[in-house]
Design a protein around this motif. Structure first.
Motif, PDB file in Angstrom:
ATOM      1  N   PHE A   1       0.833  -1.127   0.007  1.00 43.78           N
ATOM      2  CA  PHE A   1      -0.091   0.011  -0.082  1.00 43.78           C
ATOM      3  C   PHE A   1       0.801   1.158  -0.063  1.00 43.78           C
ATOM      4  O   PHE A   1       0.385   2.491   0.571  1.00 43.78           O
ATOM      5  CB  PHE A   1      -0.747   0.023   1.208  1.00 43.78           C
ATOM      6  N   LEU A   2       2.088   1.227  -0.470  1.00 37.47           N
ATOM      7  CA  LEU A   2       2.933   2.410  -0.515  1.00 37.47           C
ATOM      8  C   LEU A   2       2.304   3.631  -1.220  1.00 37.47           C
ATOM      9  O   LEU A   2       1.784   3.698  -2.312  1.00 37.47           O
ATOM     10  CB  LEU A   2       4.047   2.220  -1.553  1.00 37.47           C
ATOM     11  N   GLY A   3       2.019   4.834  -0.253  1.00 39.82           N
ATOM     12  CA  GLY A   3       1.673   5.971  -0.666  1.00 39.82           C
ATOM     13  C   GLY A   3       0.113   5.985  -1.016  1.00 39.82           C
ATOM     14  O   GLY A   3      -0.213   6.997  -1.302  1.00 39.82           O
ATOM     15  N   ALA A   4      -0.676   4.917  -0.801  1.00 39.54           N
ATOM     16  CA  ALA A   4      -2.095   4.934  -1.027  1.00 39.54           C
ATOM     17  C   ALA A   4      -2.935   5.297  -0.163  1.00 39.54           C
ATOM     18  O   ALA A   4      -2.773   5.413   0.805  1.00 39.54           O
ATOM     19  CB  ALA A   4      -2.356   3.670  -1.695  1.00 39.54           C
ATOM     20  N   VAL A   5      -4.185   5.790  -0.622  1.00 40.35           N
ATOM     21  CA  VAL A   5      -5.170   6.013   0.184  1.00 40.35           C
ATOM     22  C   VAL A   5      -6.029   4.726   0.727  1.00 40.35           C
ATOM     23  O   VAL A   5      -6.255   3.903  -0.565  1.00 40.35           O
ATOM     24  CB  VAL A   5      -6.445   7.078  -0.151  1.00 40.35           C
ATOM     25  N   VAL A   6      -6.204   4.248   1.719  1.00 36.01           N
ATOM     26  CA  VAL A   6      -6.958   3.221   2.062  1.00 36.01           C
ATOM     27  C   VAL A   6      -8.249   3.317   2.626  1.00 36.01           C
ATOM     28  O   VAL A   6      -8.499   4.214   3.319  1.00 36.01           O
ATOM     29  CB  VAL A   6      -5.963   2.047   2.943  1.00 36.01           C
ATOM     30  N   GLY A   7      -9.149   2.268   2.174  1.00 34.58           N
ATOM     31  CA  GLY A   7     -10.642   2.338   2.678  1.00 34.58           C
ATOM     32  C   GLY A   7     -11.402   1.447   1.853  1.00 34.58           C
ATOM     33  O   GLY A   7     -10.752   0.819   0.843  1.00 34.58           O
TER      34      GLY A   7
ATOM     35  N   MET B   1     -16.762   9.586  -2.406  1.00 36.63           N
ATOM     36  CA  MET B   1     -15.728   9.886  -1.611  1.00 36.63           C
ATOM     37  C   MET B   1     -14.757  11.231  -2.313  1.00 36.63           C
ATOM     38  O   MET B   1     -14.732  11.048  -3.572  1.00 36.63           O
ATOM     39  CB  MET B   1     -14.776   8.662  -1.333  1.00 36.63           C
ATOM     40  N   LYS B   2     -14.287  11.886  -1.592  1.00 37.58           N
ATOM     41  CA  LYS B   2     -13.542  12.824  -2.094  1.00 37.58           C
ATOM     42  C   LYS B   2     -12.089  13.028  -1.086  1.00 37.58           C
ATOM     43  O   LYS B   2     -12.064  13.210  -0.013  1.00 37.58           O
ATOM     44  CB  LYS B   2     -13.801  14.423  -2.032  1.00 37.58           C
ATOM     45  N   VAL B   3     -10.657  13.024  -1.868  1.00 35.01           N
ATOM     46  CA  VAL B   3      -9.638  13.328  -1.086  1.00 35.01           C
ATOM     47  C   VAL B   3      -8.926  14.361  -1.945  1.00 35.01           C
ATOM     48  O   VAL B   3      -8.803  14.421  -3.184  1.00 35.01           O
ATOM     49  CB  VAL B   3      -8.676  11.893  -1.261  1.00 35.01           C
TER      50      VAL B   3
ATOM     51  N   THR C   1      -7.306   6.237   5.441  1.00 32.27           N
ATOM     52  CA  THR C   1      -6.003   6.864   6.063  1.00 32.27           C
ATOM     53  C   THR C   1      -5.138   6.873   4.630  1.00 32.27           C
ATOM     54  O   THR C   1      -5.348   6.286   3.557  1.00 32.27           O
ATOM     55  CB  THR C   1      -5.172   6.348   7.046  1.00 32.27           C
ATOM     56  N   ASN C   2      -4.026   7.764   4.673  1.00 30.72           N
ATOM     57  CA  ASN C   2      -2.968   7.713   3.757  1.00 30.72           C
ATOM     58  C   ASN C   2      -1.877   6.806   4.162  1.00 30.72           C
ATOM     59  O   ASN C   2      -1.385   6.780   5.479  1.00 30.72           O
ATOM     60  CB  ASN C   2      -2.151   8.930   3.481  1.00 30.72           C
ATOM     61  N   HIS C   3      -1.250   5.618   3.367  1.00 29.38           N
ATOM     62  CA  HIS C   3      -0.564   4.849   3.652  1.00 29.38           C
ATOM     63  C   HIS C   3       0.983   5.173   3.155  1.00 29.38           C
ATOM     64  O   HIS C   3       1.839   4.050   3.072  1.00 29.38           O
ATOM     65  CB  HIS C   3      -0.828   3.418   3.204  1.00 29.38           C
ATOM     66  N   THR C   4       1.420   6.506   3.194  1.00 29.41           N
ATOM     67  CA  THR C   4       2.817   6.703   2.748  1.00 29.41           C
ATOM     68  C   THR C   4       3.820   6.074   3.962  1.00 29.41           C
ATOM     69  O   THR C   4       3.696   6.479   5.014  1.00 29.41           O
ATOM     70  CB  THR C   4       2.924   8.013   2.672  1.00 29.41           C
ATOM     71  N   TYR C   5       4.967   5.899   3.237  1.00 27.79           N
ATOM     72  CA  TYR C   5       6.038   5.245   3.954  1.00 27.79           C
ATOM     73  C   TYR C   5       7.079   6.411   3.916  1.00 27.79           C
ATOM     74  O   TYR C   5       7.691   6.812   3.112  1.00 27.79           O
ATOM     75  CB  TYR C   5       6.861   4.081   3.729  1.00 27.79           C
ATOM     76  N   PHE C   6       7.332   7.099   5.297  1.00 24.99           N
ATOM     77  CA  PHE C   6       8.486   8.170   5.180  1.00 24.99           C
ATOM     78  C   PHE C   6       9.809   7.718   5.638  1.00 24.99           C
ATOM     79  O   PHE C   6      10.140   6.759   6.381  1.00 24.99           O
ATOM     80  CB  PHE C   6       7.996   9.093   6.333  1.00 24.99           C
ATOM     81  N   ASN C   7      10.731   8.099   4.785  1.00 24.86           N
ATOM     82  CA  ASN C   7      12.280   8.164   5.161  1.00 24.86           C
ATOM     83  C   ASN C   7      12.578   9.457   4.937  1.00 24.86           C
ATOM     84  O   ASN C   7      12.992   9.958   3.811  1.00 24.86           O
ATOM     85  CB  ASN C   7      12.838   6.790   4.286  1.00 24.86           C
ATOM     86  N   LEU C   8      13.234  10.174   6.108  1.00 26.09           N
ATOM     87  CA  LEU C   8      13.705  11.401   6.169  1.00 26.09           C
ATOM     88  C   LEU C   8      15.136  11.665   5.940  1.00 26.09           C
ATOM     89  O   LEU C   8      15.746  12.771   5.514  1.00 26.09           O
ATOM     90  CB  LEU C   8      13.251  12.277   7.402  1.00 26.09           C
ATOM     91  N   SER C   9      15.813  10.365   5.700  1.00 24.59           N
ATOM     92  CA  SER C   9      17.309  10.417   5.389  1.00 24.59           C
ATOM     93  C   SER C   9      17.692  11.025   4.046  1.00 24.59           C
ATOM     94  O   SER C   9      18.562  11.635   3.784  1.00 24.59           O
ATOM     95  CB  SER C   9      17.961   8.944   5.518  1.00 24.59           C
ATOM     96  N   GLY C  10      16.616  10.966   3.275  1.00 29.19           N
ATOM     97  CA  GLY C  10      16.775  11.669   1.857  1.00 29.19           C
ATOM     98  C   GLY C  10      17.152  10.512   0.793  1.00 29.19           C
ATOM     99  O   GLY C  10      18.430   9.914   0.827  1.00 29.19           O
ATOM    100  N   ASN C  11      16.391  10.387  -0.220  1.00 34.16           N
ATOM    101  CA  ASN C  11      16.486   9.497  -1.187  1.00 34.16           C
ATOM    102  C   ASN C  11      16.974   7.976  -0.636  1.00 34.16           C
ATOM    103  O   ASN C  11      18.002   7.285  -1.145  1.00 34.16           O
ATOM    104  CB  ASN C  11      17.709   9.893  -2.339  1.00 34.16           C
TER     105      ASN C  11
END
Length: 349
Positions: A69-75, A148-150, A178-188
């Motif tokens: 579910f990388l980056g997706a809206v789930v529902g 639905m609207k996002v 919800t939004n299912h984005t995976y964050f990684n702040l280290s950069g690239n």
């Protein structure tokens, strides 16, 4: 503000459009009308170097098979529903079971694997992409024709992404998105997220059973690796021998109940890059998932997916709330407007 659109591929012979919005500070968000997926968020580090801070794939085909579910809206319902079964006003509904015998993140397709309608909204100081989707009565087993609207909004002058959700059904139903984005702040994806420091204003988390379903127990975080009130490294939970950390694959995959008295409920920091992400939400809880089971055959930005490569901060109502009366309800009545909002602010420490 600069907005570009490009063809990303085709789903059932229908074009999939990738939108990229860039503000006057170089902050940039890319998203597409398939699953409302966020593919990139570019933000500066302490030296001004602008890099990607989320996990994403390079092709539509990878997103079609996206079991993470990388980056997706789930529902319609984010999280799990026990046995995919629930009772509304004496009517028993059976929704699709797609994880063992349970329902997860909306079912086989849900909101994450369908094509949404889209339009661009431009104003003087902001630009937004509005996605809309009609989920017919009975889709995935849910009652009600649901509209639905996002909306993803980017602003000039601030590195903020605001996501708003709204929905209305002609029957009583469940809505928990919800939004299912995976964050990684280290950069690239320079490093994994184990040394990221996370702060969550939460006094209780929800205990899980061996199927990762809520037991119903609200557990105080005091004197445990679940206490994020003063900030702690994600590695603390990965290295922990707490039964709940071990249960989910050595890490976190737990709902935390948020303290409504605080404005900035969630803060994620990578000290090496200097990047900071602050979340503010109208939702009562956040599911913290530390990518414990990401390892597989996929790669992102040339980096093979590995455990702990990204962290999800899923702002939502608690999972399986329909079976726990003391959880905040996700029942939405006929004609009632569901609304939710989460703001993601990217800055520096």
């Amino acid at each position: 503000m600069k907005l570009t659109k490009k063809l990303f591929g085709f789903i059932n012979e229908q074009p999939v459009t990738l939108f990229t919005i860039k503000n006057n500070k170089g902050f940039e968000v890319s998203c597409m009308d398939y699953g409302c997926i966020i593919t990139e968020i570019l933000a500066p580090d302490r030296f001004g170097k602008i890099e990607n801070t989320v996990l994403g794939f390079g092709s539509l085909e990878e997103y079609e098979g996206n079991s993470y579910f990388l980056g997706a809206v789930v529902g319609r319902f984010a999280g799990r529903i026990k046995r995919g079964s629930f009772n509304l006003e004496g009517n028993v509904y059976q929704v699709k079971t797609n994880e063992n015998n349970n329902h997860l993140h909306g079912g086989h397709k849900g909101f994450s694997h369908v094509l949404w309608d889209s339009k661009v909204i431009k104003c003087e100081h902001k630009t937004a992409v509005e996605f809309s989707y009609f989920s017919p009565d009975g889709e995935e087993g849910y009652p009600g024709n649901l509209k639905m609207k996002v909306v993803y909004t980017i602003y000039n002058g601030s590195n903020d992404l605001v996501i708003t959700y709204s929905g209305i059904s002609d029957k009583k139903t469940l809505i928990n998105v919800t939004n299912h984005t995976y964050f990684n702040l280290s950069g690239n994806l320079e490093r994994d997220i184990l040394d990221h420091e996370l702060t969550i204003d939460s006094q209780q988390f929800i205990e899980l059973n061996e199927e990762l379903l809520p037991t119903g127990n609200l557990v105080p975080v005091d004197h445990s690796v679940f206490d994020f009130r003063q900030g702690r490294k994600i590695s603390d939970g990965v290295e922990s021998n707490h039964p709940q950390n071990i249960l989910v694959g050595n890490g976190y995959d737990h709902p935390f109940l948020l303290n409504k008295s605080e404005t900035h409920a969630i803060v994620l920091v990578d000290h090496e890059s200097g990047r900071k992400l602050v979340l503010e939400t109208t939702e009562p809880s956040v599911v913290l998932y530390t990518g414990n089971n990401l390892e597989g055959s996929y790669s992102t930005e040339g980096v093979e997916l590995q455990n702990y490569l990204g962290v999800c901060l899923e702002t939502q109502s608690p999972p399986d709330s329909i079976h726990h009366q003391h959880f905040q309800s996700s029942i939405v009545r006929e004609g009632e407007v569901f609304k939710s909002k989460t703001k993601y602010s990217f800055g520096l420490i």
